[in-house]
Design a protein around this motif. Structure first.
Motif, PDB file in Angstrom:
ATOM      1  N   UNK A  56       0.919  -1.501  -0.039  1.00  0.00           N
ATOM      2  CA  UNK A  56      -0.163  -0.167  -0.181  1.00  0.00           C
ATOM      3  C   UNK A  56       0.870   1.472   0.053  1.00  0.00           C
ATOM      4  N   UNK A  57       2.043   1.116   0.094  1.00  0.00           N
ATOM      5  CA  UNK A  57       2.604   2.412   0.969  1.00  0.00           C
ATOM      6  C   UNK A  57       4.730   2.327   0.291  1.00  0.00           C
ATOM      7  N   UNK A  58       5.068   2.722  -0.339  1.00  0.00           N
ATOM      8  CA  UNK A  58       6.167   3.246  -0.717  1.00  0.00           C
ATOM      9  C   UNK A  58       7.240   3.724   0.487  1.00  0.00           C
ATOM     10  N   UNK A  59       6.977   4.366   0.994  1.00  0.00           N
ATOM     11  CA  UNK A  59       7.447   4.748   1.882  1.00  0.00           C
ATOM     12  C   UNK A  59       7.622   3.500   3.604  1.00  0.00           C
ATOM     13  N   UNK A  60       6.236   2.984   3.712  1.00  0.00           N
ATOM     14  CA  UNK A  60       5.987   1.680   4.663  1.00  0.00           C
ATOM     15  C   UNK A  60       7.195   0.637   4.019  1.00  0.00           C
ATOM     16  N   UNK A  65      11.861  -2.600   4.703  1.00  0.00           N
ATOM     17  CA  UNK A  65      13.380  -3.015   4.317  1.00  0.00           C
ATOM     18  C   UNK A  65      14.810  -2.627   5.108  1.00  0.00           C
ATOM     19  N   UNK A  66      14.180  -1.592   6.089  1.00  0.00           N
ATOM     20  CA  UNK A  66      15.509  -0.817   6.079  1.00  0.00           C
ATOM     21  C   UNK A  66      16.396  -1.806   7.583  1.00  0.00           C
ATOM     22  N   UNK A  67      17.703  -2.123   7.000  1.00  0.00           N
ATOM     23  CA  UNK A  67      18.294  -3.171   8.173  1.00  0.00           C
ATOM     24  C   UNK A  67      17.961  -2.984   9.515  1.00  0.00           C
ATOM     25  N   UNK A  68      18.483  -3.848  10.091  1.00  0.00           N
ATOM     26  CA  UNK A  68      17.490  -3.491  12.207  1.00  0.00           C
ATOM     27  C   UNK A  68      19.077  -3.831  12.453  1.00  0.00           C
ATOM     28  N   UNK A  69      19.373  -3.191  14.106  1.00  0.00           N
ATOM     29  CA  UNK A  69      20.633  -3.772  14.643  1.00  0.00           C
ATOM     30  C   UNK A  69      20.533  -4.869  14.762  1.00  0.00           C
ATOM     31  N   UNK A  74      11.952  -6.701  17.637  1.00  0.00           N
ATOM     32  CA  UNK A  74      10.295  -7.098  16.790  1.00  0.00           C
ATOM     33  C   UNK A  74      10.037  -5.960  16.159  1.00  0.00           C
ATOM     34  N   UNK A  75       9.902  -5.610  14.904  1.00  0.00           N
ATOM     35  CA  UNK A  75       9.353  -4.782  14.070  1.00  0.00           C
ATOM     36  C   UNK A  75       8.862  -3.657  14.427  1.00  0.00           C
ATOM     37  N   UNK A  76       9.166  -2.539  14.852  1.00  0.00           N
ATOM     38  CA  UNK A  76       8.269  -1.272  15.765  1.00  0.00           C
ATOM     39  C   UNK A  76       8.371  -0.130  14.190  1.00  0.00           C
ATOM     40  N   UNK A  77       7.186   0.295  13.750  1.00  0.00           N
ATOM     41  CA  UNK A  77       7.213   1.610  12.925  1.00  0.00           C
ATOM     42  C   UNK A  77       6.198   2.756  13.674  1.00  0.00           C
ATOM     43  N   UNK A  78       6.877   3.839  14.238  1.00  0.00           N
ATOM     44  CA  UNK A  78       6.293   4.274  15.072  1.00  0.00           C
ATOM     45  C   UNK A  78       5.451   5.780  14.100  1.00  0.00           C
TER      46      UNK A  78
END
Length: 305
Positions: A56-60, A65-69, A74-78
């Motif tokens: 639904x959103x290219x920004x999301x 897809x941004x690599x995590x440390x 857990x993936x959390x999007x504020x």
């Protein structure tokens, strides 16, 4: 096996509803269980499916897809800065492509901002239309500022037109006072728009007057040829005498005035010295006709040749 994720039960937030989606393992194994959480300003965590957000959103998609440390984290999007209910409505639209009138009434401004930030054009179009239908004197300045920031030209123009047409009332609102103190550039744009709108009205009025004058002159030329060729009621060619049986023509209002002008022109004694305004008008008509006539050799209008 069918699993239903019902988000009507978010603990601690009875007024906030999450999206409801029904999926089966056969048709959607990739996002069978929620694998991402959206964090709101009020601390609410909304479990969602990454595959839905990505589609639904290219920004999301870029955020997910941004690599995590830590790969196991857990993936959390504020999504902060807007009410929890607005975030819930936004996520609901990502799932269903629908937005209720109640949600638009309550969170329309916030949803427009979210649709712009996260590049959701369908929601942006829906918000543009919904906010345009709900414009008032009190909110037009706020919506105008948001429309400019969110690159919504249709909504921006609609706000400008309302502000310009009801400016006396708009300048008394708190939104206008805030605009004067914090955004003088937008204030200048509104005033320029009003000035341009007034100029357009004047140009249109002047153009209509010119068109009306052209039509009057065109009709006068036709009547002049008609009188000098066929005759009308009381004035006509010398070989065609006036008759009481001849009725008025279809443009008799113009013909009658022109006949009176011709009769005056034939008997006026001031015209020799150029002192009669009515005779000057007659001369102007004759000169205009002669400049336009393409059959001057056979034309019956006096002085045409």
């Amino acid at each position: 096996m069918e699993v239903c994720y019902n988000a009507n039960t978010i603990a601690g937030h009875p007024d906030v509803h999450s999206p409801v989606t029904t999926l089966t393992k056969e048709n959607a194994p990739a996002f069978y269980e929620p694998d991402v959480q959206i964090l709101t300003s009020g601390g609410l965590r909304i479990p969602v499916h990454a595959s839905i957000l990505v589609s639904a959103s290219p920004v999301l998609e870029n955020i997910i897809d941004r690599p995590r440390k830590h790969r196991s984290s857990e993936k959390v999007i504020p999504i902060l800065g807007v009410p929890c209910g607005a975030v819930s409505s936004f996520v609901g639209f990502l799932y269903t492509s629908r937005c209720t009138e109640e949600e638009m009434e309550k969170y329309g401004i916030h949803l427009l901002a979210l649709s712009h930030v996260y590049s959701v054009p369908q929601l942006k179009q829906r918000c543009t239309k919904g906010l345009g239908e709900r414009l008032t004197i009190d909110n037009v300045v706020d919506v105008l500022q948001l429309a400019r920031l969110c690159d919504a030209p249709d909504l921006y123009l609609r706000c400008m037109k309302l502000a310009a047409s009801r400016f006396k009332a708009v300048e008394k609102t708190e939104g206008w006072k805030f605009l004067q103190d914090h955004d003088p550039w937008l204030e200048l744009q509104i005033l320029q728009f009003m000035d341009e709108a007034e100029s357009r009205i004047k140009r249109t009025r002047r153009r209509r007057q010119e068109q009306g004058l052209y039509l009057q002159l065109s009709e006068a030329m036709e009547c002049l040829e008609h009188i000098c060729t066929e005759g009308c009621t009381s004035v006509g060619p010398y070989e065609v005498g006036p008759t009481k049986n001849r009725g008025p023509c279809s443009k008799f209002a113009t013909c009658q005035g022109l006949q009176l002008l011709i009769r005056h022109f034939a008997t006026c004694k001031k015209r020799v010295n150029g002192g009669c305004l009515r005779c000057k008008r007659m001369w102007q008509l004759l000169r205009l006709h002669s400049s336009m006539c393409e059959q001057s050799d056979s034309c019956r209008v006096p002085l045409c040749r």
